[in-house]
Design a protein around this motif. Structure first.
Motif, PDB file in Angstrom:
ATOM      1  N   TRP A  16       8.627 -10.061 -31.267  1.00 14.37           N
ATOM      2  CA  TRP A  16       7.753 -10.214 -30.104  1.00 14.37           C
ATOM      3  C   TRP A  16       6.934  -8.942 -29.945  1.00 14.37           C
ATOM      4  O   TRP A  16       7.484  -7.835 -29.964  1.00 14.37           O
ATOM      5  CB  TRP A  16       8.576 -10.478 -28.844  1.00 14.37           C
ATOM      6  N   VAL A  17       5.629  -9.101 -29.807  1.00 15.29           N
ATOM      7  CA  VAL A  17       4.710  -7.964 -29.694  1.00 15.29           C
ATOM      8  C   VAL A  17       4.093  -8.027 -28.298  1.00 15.29           C
ATOM      9  O   VAL A  17       3.356  -8.966 -27.979  1.00 15.29           O
ATOM     10  CB  VAL A  17       3.629  -8.010 -30.792  1.00 15.29           C
ATOM     11  N   VAL A  18       4.400  -7.025 -27.489  1.00 15.44           N
ATOM     12  CA  VAL A  18       4.213  -7.128 -26.044  1.00 15.44           C
ATOM     13  C   VAL A  18       3.366  -5.983 -25.500  1.00 15.44           C
ATOM     14  O   VAL A  18       3.589  -4.817 -25.842  1.00 15.44           O
ATOM     15  CB  VAL A  18       5.608  -7.114 -25.354  1.00 15.44           C
ATOM     16  N   ASP A  19       2.416  -6.333 -24.657  1.00 12.01           N
ATOM     17  CA  ASP A  19       1.739  -5.329 -23.821  1.00 12.01           C
ATOM     18  C   ASP A  19       1.978  -5.747 -22.375  1.00 12.01           C
ATOM     19  O   ASP A  19       1.359  -6.706 -21.896  1.00 12.01           O
ATOM     20  CB  ASP A  19       0.238  -5.263 -24.127  1.00 12.01           C
ATOM     21  N   PRO A  20       2.880  -5.057 -21.678  1.00  8.91           N
ATOM     22  CA  PRO A  20       3.222  -5.480 -20.316  1.00  8.91           C
ATOM     23  C   PRO A  20       2.055  -5.418 -19.346  1.00  8.91           C
ATOM     24  O   PRO A  20       2.007  -6.182 -18.380  1.00  8.91           O
ATOM     25  CB  PRO A  20       4.321  -4.499 -19.909  1.00  8.91           C
ATOM     26  N   LEU A  21       1.120  -4.494 -19.595  1.00  6.13           N
ATOM     27  CA  LEU A  21      -0.042  -4.354 -18.716  1.00  6.13           C
ATOM     28  C   LEU A  21      -1.214  -3.872 -19.560  1.00  6.13           C
ATOM     29  O   LEU A  21      -1.369  -2.680 -19.817  1.00  6.13           O
ATOM     30  CB  LEU A  21       0.256  -3.385 -17.574  1.00  6.13           C
ATOM     31  N   GLY A  56       0.793  -1.224   0.000  1.00  6.99           N
ATOM     32  CA  GLY A  56       0.000   0.000   0.000  1.00  6.99           C
ATOM     33  C   GLY A  56       0.819   1.266   0.000  1.00  6.99           C
ATOM     34  O   GLY A  56       0.370   2.302   0.486  1.00  6.99           O
ATOM     35  N   ASP A  57       2.062   1.205  -0.565  1.00  8.03           N
ATOM     36  CA  ASP A  57       2.921   2.376  -0.514  1.00  8.03           C
ATOM     37  C   ASP A  57       2.777   3.287  -1.727  1.00  8.03           C
ATOM     38  O   ASP A  57       3.576   4.182  -1.949  1.00  8.03           O
ATOM     39  CB  ASP A  57       4.389   1.956  -0.357  1.00  8.03           C
ATOM     40  N   CYS A  58       1.761   3.068  -2.553  1.00  6.56           N
ATOM     41  CA  CYS A  58       1.507   3.993  -3.652  1.00  6.56           C
ATOM     42  C   CYS A  58       0.007   4.085  -3.877  1.00  6.56           C
ATOM     43  O   CYS A  58      -0.747   3.186  -3.527  1.00  6.56           O
ATOM     44  CB  CYS A  58       2.217   3.573  -4.934  1.00  6.56           C
ATOM     45  N   SER A  59      -0.394   5.186  -4.476  1.00  6.62           N
ATOM     46  CA  SER A  59      -1.822   5.406  -4.711  1.00  6.62           C
ATOM     47  C   SER A  59      -2.233   4.832  -6.047  1.00  6.62           C
ATOM     48  O   SER A  59      -1.397   4.499  -6.889  1.00  6.62           O
ATOM     49  CB  SER A  59      -2.109   6.908  -4.695  1.00  6.62           C
ATOM     50  N   GLY A  60      -3.538   4.731  -6.271  1.00  2.03           N
ATOM     51  CA  GLY A  60      -4.044   4.250  -7.546  1.00  2.03           C
ATOM     52  C   GLY A  60      -3.567   5.087  -8.707  1.00  2.03           C
ATOM     53  O   GLY A  60      -3.383   4.583  -9.816  1.00  2.03           O
ATOM     54  N   ALA A  61      -3.340   6.385  -8.489  1.00  4.03           N
ATOM     55  CA  ALA A  61      -2.915   7.275  -9.555  1.00  4.03           C
ATOM     56  C   ALA A  61      -1.536   6.905 -10.095  1.00  4.03           C
ATOM     57  O   ALA A  61      -1.229   7.153 -11.251  1.00  4.03           O
ATOM     58  CB  ALA A  61      -2.912   8.711  -9.062  1.00  4.03           C
ATOM     59  N   THR A  62      -0.700   6.315  -9.266  1.00 11.18           N
ATOM     60  CA  THR A  62       0.647   5.947  -9.708  1.00 11.18           C
ATOM     61  C   THR A  62       0.813   4.448  -9.917  1.00 11.18           C
ATOM     62  O   THR A  62       1.795   4.011 -10.519  1.00 11.18           O
ATOM     63  CB  THR A  62       1.692   6.402  -8.681  1.00 11.18           C
ATOM     64  N   LEU A  63      -0.144   3.673  -9.467  1.00 10.94           N
ATOM     65  CA  LEU A  63      -0.018   2.223  -9.533  1.00 10.94           C
ATOM     66  C   LEU A  63       0.096   1.734 -10.974  1.00 10.94           C
ATOM     67  O   LEU A  63       0.935   0.900 -11.298  1.00 10.94           O
ATOM     68  CB  LEU A  63      -1.222   1.573  -8.843  1.00 10.94           C
ATOM     69  N   GLY A  64      -0.756   2.264 -11.861  1.00 10.52           N
ATOM     70  CA  GLY A  64      -0.734   1.816 -13.243  1.00 10.52           C
ATOM     71  C   GLY A  64       0.585   2.101 -13.927  1.00 10.52           C
ATOM     72  O   GLY A  64       1.129   1.246 -14.636  1.00 10.52           O
ATOM     73  N   LYS A  65       1.122   3.296 -13.733  1.00 13.07           N
ATOM     74  CA  LYS A  65       2.390   3.648 -14.368  1.00 13.07           C
ATOM     75  C   LYS A  65       3.519   2.781 -13.857  1.00 13.07           C
ATOM     76  O   LYS A  65       4.369   2.315 -14.632  1.00 13.07           O
ATOM     77  CB  LYS A  65       2.708   5.133 -14.115  1.00 13.07           C
ATOM     78  N   ARG A  66       3.551   2.537 -12.574  1.00 14.88           N
ATOM     79  CA  ARG A  66       4.591   1.675 -12.025  1.00 14.88           C
ATOM     80  C   ARG A  66       4.473   0.269 -12.591  1.00 14.88           C
ATOM     81  O   ARG A  66       5.481  -0.378 -12.905  1.00 14.88           O
ATOM     82  CB  ARG A  66       4.504   1.643 -10.498  1.00 14.88           C
ATOM     83  N   GLY A  67       3.237  -0.206 -12.744  1.00 21.26           N
ATOM     84  CA  GLY A  67       3.036  -1.529 -13.331  1.00 21.26           C
ATOM     85  C   GLY A  67       3.556  -1.594 -14.748  1.00 21.26           C
ATOM     86  O   GLY A  67       4.261  -2.544 -15.130  1.00 21.26           O
ATOM     87  N   ASP A  68       3.205  -0.599 -15.564  1.00 19.12           N
ATOM     88  CA  ASP A  68       3.683  -0.543 -16.947  1.00 19.12           C
ATOM     89  C   ASP A  68       5.205  -0.612 -17.011  1.00 19.12           C
ATOM     90  O   ASP A  68       5.788  -1.404 -17.760  1.00 19.12           O
ATOM     91  CB  ASP A  68       3.220   0.758 -17.616  1.00 19.12           C
ATOM     92  N   VAL A  69       5.858   0.238 -16.230  1.00 22.87           N
ATOM     93  CA  VAL A  69       7.312   0.375 -16.310  1.00 22.87           C
ATOM     94  C   VAL A  69       8.012  -0.884 -15.813  1.00 22.87           C
ATOM     95  O   VAL A  69       8.930  -1.414 -16.470  1.00 22.87           O
ATOM     96  CB  VAL A  69       7.776   1.614 -15.519  1.00 22.87           C
ATOM     97  N   GLN A  70       7.606  -1.389 -14.668  1.00 21.97           N
ATOM     98  CA  GLN A  70       8.318  -2.522 -14.076  1.00 21.97           C
ATOM     99  C   GLN A  70       8.068  -3.814 -14.846  1.00 21.97           C
ATOM    100  O   GLN A  70       8.992  -4.611 -15.054  1.00 21.97           O
ATOM    101  CB  GLN A  70       7.922  -2.661 -12.610  1.00 21.97           C
ATOM    102  N   ALA A  71       6.838  -4.046 -15.279  1.00 21.85           N
ATOM    103  CA  ALA A  71       6.561  -5.253 -16.049  1.00 21.85           C
ATOM    104  C   ALA A  71       7.286  -5.207 -17.389  1.00 21.85           C
ATOM    105  O   ALA A  71       7.821  -6.220 -17.856  1.00 21.85           O
ATOM    106  CB  ALA A  71       5.058  -5.404 -16.255  1.00 21.85           C
ATOM    107  N   ASN A  72       7.315  -4.035 -18.023  1.00 22.01           N
ATOM    108  CA  ASN A  72       8.005  -3.906 -19.299  1.00 22.01           C
ATOM    109  C   ASN A  72       9.486  -4.245 -19.160  1.00 22.01           C
ATOM    110  O   ASN A  72      10.046  -4.965 -19.991  1.00 22.01           O
ATOM    111  CB  ASN A  72       7.836  -2.494 -19.839  1.00 22.01           C
ATOM    112  N   ALA A  73      10.122  -3.722 -18.125  1.00 24.65           N
ATOM    113  CA  ALA A  73      11.548  -3.982 -17.926  1.00 24.65           C
ATOM    114  C   ALA A  73      11.817  -5.473 -17.744  1.00 24.65           C
ATOM    115  O   ALA A  73      12.775  -6.025 -18.316  1.00 24.65           O
ATOM    116  CB  ALA A  73      12.057  -3.197 -16.715  1.00 24.65           C
ATOM    117  N   ALA A  74      10.974  -6.137 -16.964  1.00 16.97           N
ATOM    118  CA  ALA A  74      11.168  -7.565 -16.722  1.00 16.97           C
ATOM    119  C   ALA A  74      10.967  -8.381 -17.994  1.00 16.97           C
ATOM    120  O   ALA A  74      11.735  -9.304 -18.298  1.00 16.97           O
ATOM    121  CB  ALA A  74      10.211  -8.037 -15.633  1.00 16.97           C
TER     122      ALA A  74
END
Length: 249
Positions: free
Chosen positions: A78-83, A28-46
């Motif tokens: 490879w055609v990827v949508d991380p989130l 719970g250390d981030c709000s919904g407003a930032t959760l999506g962006k963090r998901g996009d960035v971190q999943a993409n990197a992995a």
């Protein structure tokens, strides 16, 4: 360790990204407003790190990475949508997905679609489902907030039940699972929105095409791929006819 097939690799990458996304912000250390962006960035990197390590000679087209037009001359991309479904992920719903697709010579050959919140993954090497005979009204999955006019018109023509749902991957997999019969979209998607879902749908024996019935082609210079039909094979002709006859004026 044995070399993974493309489908095995797609499955592993989708599961890895899905697990990462499930754990993200669990404290719970981030709000919904930032959760999506963090998901996009971190999943993409992995995802990119895993694919580059396993298939260093392949190109990657990702929604969340800078494009390299050199991919257009490559056979394997490879055609990827991380989130897929950032909004649904941010709202902590379960109808979001991870897409790992592979296009070879423009065709969607291999794919994995993970629905991490439901702990499900669908892959092109899965055994094709045995769908029961159609009975009753067909079921059509549509956007939660903005079902396209053509989908509304086709639903009326076929007396189809419209089922609102989130991401493209979730809607496509509802048809693969047999929880819906038609997924019809128009008005704006890109290759990463549907490459993996289309590969999985075709492997399951479903119909997948543009809404004019033409083939879906991937690894184009412009990745815009704005419309899509995935449906039970026995419904394809009636859906395509209803699309052609739809009065959208």
């Amino acid at each position: 360790m044995p070399v993974q097939t493309d489908a095995e690799l797609a499955r592993a990458v989708a599961l890895e990204a899905g697990a990462l996304l499930r754990k993200l912000c669990a404290t719970g250390d981030c709000s919904g407003a930032t959760l999506g962006k963090r998901g996009d960035v971190q999943a993409n990197a992995a995802i990119i790190a895993h694919l580059k390590a396993a298939r260093p000679d392949d190109f990657i087209l990702s929604e969340e990475a800078a494009d390299n037009s050199a991919r257009c001359s490559a056979r394997r991309v490879w055609v990827v949508d991380p989130l897929d479904g950032t909004r649904e992920f941010s709202e902590e719903r379960d109808d979001w997905a991870v897409h790992i697709g592979l296009a070879i010579d423009g065709a969607p050959v291999t794919g994995a679609v993970a629905l991490p919140a439901s702990h499900k993954v669908f892959v092109t090497d899965d055994a094709p489902p045995a769908y029961p005979a159609l009975s009753g009204r067909p079921r059509m999955v549509v956007s939660r907030s903005r079902p396209p006019a053509v989908a509304v018109a086709v639903a009326a023509a076929l007396d189809a039940e419209m089922i609102p749902m989130g991401s493209a991957g979730a809607k496509a997999m509802a048809v693969v699972e047999g929880r819906a019969d038609i997924y019809l979209h128009a008005g704006g998607q890109y290759e990463w929105d549907n490459c993996a879902p289309v590969a999985v749908a075709l492997a399951a024996g479903l119909h997948a095409s543009r809404i004019d019935g033409s083939a879906l082609v991937y690894n184009c210079l412009n990745p815009l791929l704005p419309d899509l039909l995935i449906c039970r094979a026995e419904l394809a002709e009636s859906v395509l006819t209803a699309i052609r006859e739809a009065d959208l004026d």
